[in-house]
Design a protein around this motif. Sequence first.
Motif, PDB file in Angstrom:
ATOM      1  N   TYR A  66      28.194 -21.832  67.768  1.00 47.99           N
ATOM      2  CA  TYR A  66      27.630 -22.235  66.750  1.00 47.99           C
ATOM      3  C   TYR A  66      27.195 -23.368  66.846  1.00 47.99           C
ATOM      4  N   ASP A  67      28.098 -24.165  66.589  1.00 49.86           N
ATOM      5  CA  ASP A  67      27.835 -25.389  66.475  1.00 49.86           C
ATOM      6  C   ASP A  67      27.621 -26.773  67.240  1.00 49.86           C
ATOM      7  N   ALA A 123      20.114 -22.039  70.451  1.00 47.67           N
ATOM      8  CA  ALA A 123      20.330 -21.900  69.515  1.00 47.67           C
ATOM      9  C   ALA A 123      19.601 -21.231  68.402  1.00 47.67           C
ATOM     10  N   GLN A 124      18.813 -20.560  68.948  1.00 49.51           N
ATOM     11  CA  GLN A 124      17.468 -20.038  68.112  1.00 49.51           C
ATOM     12  C   GLN A 124      18.253 -18.746  68.002  1.00 49.51           C
ATOM     13  N   GLY A 157      21.904 -17.796  64.680  1.00 54.04           N
ATOM     14  CA  GLY A 157      21.543 -18.051  63.653  1.00 54.04           C
ATOM     15  C   GLY A 157      19.810 -18.491  63.842  1.00 54.04           C
ATOM     16  N   SER A 186      17.272 -21.436  63.357  1.00 52.23           N
ATOM     17  CA  SER A 186      17.412 -22.944  63.209  1.00 52.23           C
ATOM     18  C   SER A 186      15.681 -23.588  63.485  1.00 52.23           C
ATOM     19  N   ARG A 214      19.787 -26.790  60.899  1.00 54.39           N
ATOM     20  CA  ARG A 214      20.175 -25.610  61.352  1.00 54.39           C
ATOM     21  C   ARG A 214      19.605 -25.479  59.093  1.00 54.39           C
ATOM     22  N   GLU A 222      20.170 -24.833  56.604  1.00 53.83           N
ATOM     23  CA  GLU A 222      21.167 -25.212  55.587  1.00 53.83           C
ATOM     24  C   GLU A 222      21.629 -26.140  55.668  1.00 53.83           C
ATOM     25  N   ARG A 223      21.887 -26.928  56.452  1.00 50.50           N
ATOM     26  CA  ARG A 223      21.552 -28.312  56.249  1.00 50.50           C
ATOM     27  C   ARG A 223      20.599 -29.253  55.778  1.00 50.50           C
TER      28      ARG A 223
END
Lengths: 366, 287
Positions: free
Chosen positions: A223-224, A232-233, A236, A238, A282, A284-285
């Motif tokens: 995830y990170d 990445a896609q 979660g 992105s 992300r 949420e960032r």
Amino acid sequence: MNESVVLDKVIKTHGLVRAVDHVSLSIQSGEFFSILGPSGSGKTTILRLIAGLDRPDQGDIFIQQRVVTLDPPHERPVNMVFQHYALFPHLSVFENVAFGLQMKGERQANIQKAVSHMLALVRLQGKENRLPGQLSGGEQQRVALARALVNRPVVLLLDEPLAALDQQLRQEMQGELKRLQREVQATFICVTHQQDEALMLSDRIAVMHGGKLLQVGTPQEIYDHPVSSTVAQFIGLSNVLSGNIARCEGGLCRVEHGVLSPVMVTCFPHDSPQGAVTVMVRPERVHVSSDMSVNGYDNMLQAIVHHVAFSGNEVVYHVRLRDETIWMARVPIAEAQACPLAVGQPVYVHWWAHEGLVLPAHPAPC
Amino acid sequence: MLINRLATSSAFPVKLSLVSASLFLGLFFFLPLVLVFGVSLASRGMYGGITWIATWENYQRVLDPLVGVIFFRSLLFAGLTTVVCAVVAFPLAYCLARASRPWQLILLTLVMIPFWTNFLVRTYAWVLILRADGILNTLLIRLGFLEEPLPLLFTDVSVFVGLVYGYLPFMVLPLVVAIERISPQLEDAAFDLYASMGAMFRHVLLPLSTPGFLAGGVLVFIPSLGAFITPYLLGGGQKMMLGTLIQQEFLVARDWPFGSALSFGLMGTVLLLWFLLGRTSVGKDPS
């Protein structure tokens, strides 16, 4: 390390398609290992190869340090939970669960005991004489689990085990799977296309695409630190932005984009990516505000609110950047209510340099 | 259920089609049946006609031991034909059901092609193959397996071969349908649960194919019980079968009443067997 299943440069071709392309993988004993990928990525084929239902064109498969590449399924200490459970429709729950033991020629008394024990473990007592067609989806799922686990396999293979269940049952069965694994202490290898499922259940995840392994790691690592934008896609959602590295020193890169303003992204100090890259942030960032002069953020892009989606505890803003790409920002409900944004409104997208990731546009296969 | 839904929805066309179907069946199926039943209760005239004097005599003659032997022989042949058809048809049906789409079409066409030729002609073809100077004997003698031609034609074996040949497609097609409905995943599951090939077949394929075997069995058993062309041409009429007996009563002996009674005896036997089958566990739908 105690390896349960090892794949060594395995290749499997279906017709003209490389379903599995040079896959090497080592799965530890007692691990909950997920293979995550879109449909057609070859993940089910890997399960069938481990089960012995298919044979690889090249490469070797080891189970508990023993080569099993050419062994038929009944000689492998492996059992499988099939995608639509594949319960025998003409046999009762009891007969379904007893099938494997009967084929192995177990004594009747032992079968009786083992099946009863297993049905208790999956909480299906009292349904022994039902036919699979008379059970709910969740119950069928548990019969399938019992039918495989009663044979005490070293490795349990699960093909999209929760795909056929509705949302609530799925969450219930996730807990159930973890509990079962603790009790039977087998290695679980699970194939899924649901990233949240993989993240929640797994000790480690392998991400597959087009028959190739893209990345193997713990959910947190993947995830990170995804190795590519594909990973990445898939893990979660992105936001991505393609550009070229203009400058990179001391772990801080400046990425230029033809239309948008340049952005700053941190990278590992010893890394110095060059050329075409993908920058990923992300949702949420990402922060959105109508105010240009929000303090402190390293990056700012102009955008227009395209769509607002409310999902209970948060609001997801879809915004259109000046190069027409859509980015998403997830904002907690309290924050969103404090300063609401309307569709069509010009906004500014902000984020910190260290919250972005810079990935090579064309990753080397792992 | 389907009928119910049809009946409640657009009523008029449904009623129309029901009426026309009933009319058709009544006119071309039920009415002749009633006529034949009437004839079976009449007497034979002096010169072969029908005299309308009611009598049970024809049915008493059906119970004659000589006729009983013919009944028994026909049942045995039909039963054996059904069993052999099932054994031969299963592997064929399996390949058909599991083949890829284009192959399935080709294979199905191959199974159906014989139907495009007249049954009589196809049976004559077997005469050409089986007779003393026929293809099979000639081939075996040329290859040195035989000195003298084998008497193949006009035997029980030749009748049997003809029956199996004629009715095999009727077993294949229902089996294909039944096997297609069995998910290949079930086979994989059986193998994964330590089943050998044989065990998988016995415990998974065979029980799940039961509907196909039942439908195919009925489609093969009933016509072979009443078959008359095959026993006549390939058996040379030497051993009487039910079908040939009925045919002779109508066309040779010109005893229509007795022939009709025999027909009803045959129908009664089939219905009785059908009833008995329904009472066993095999007759119940496994799903």
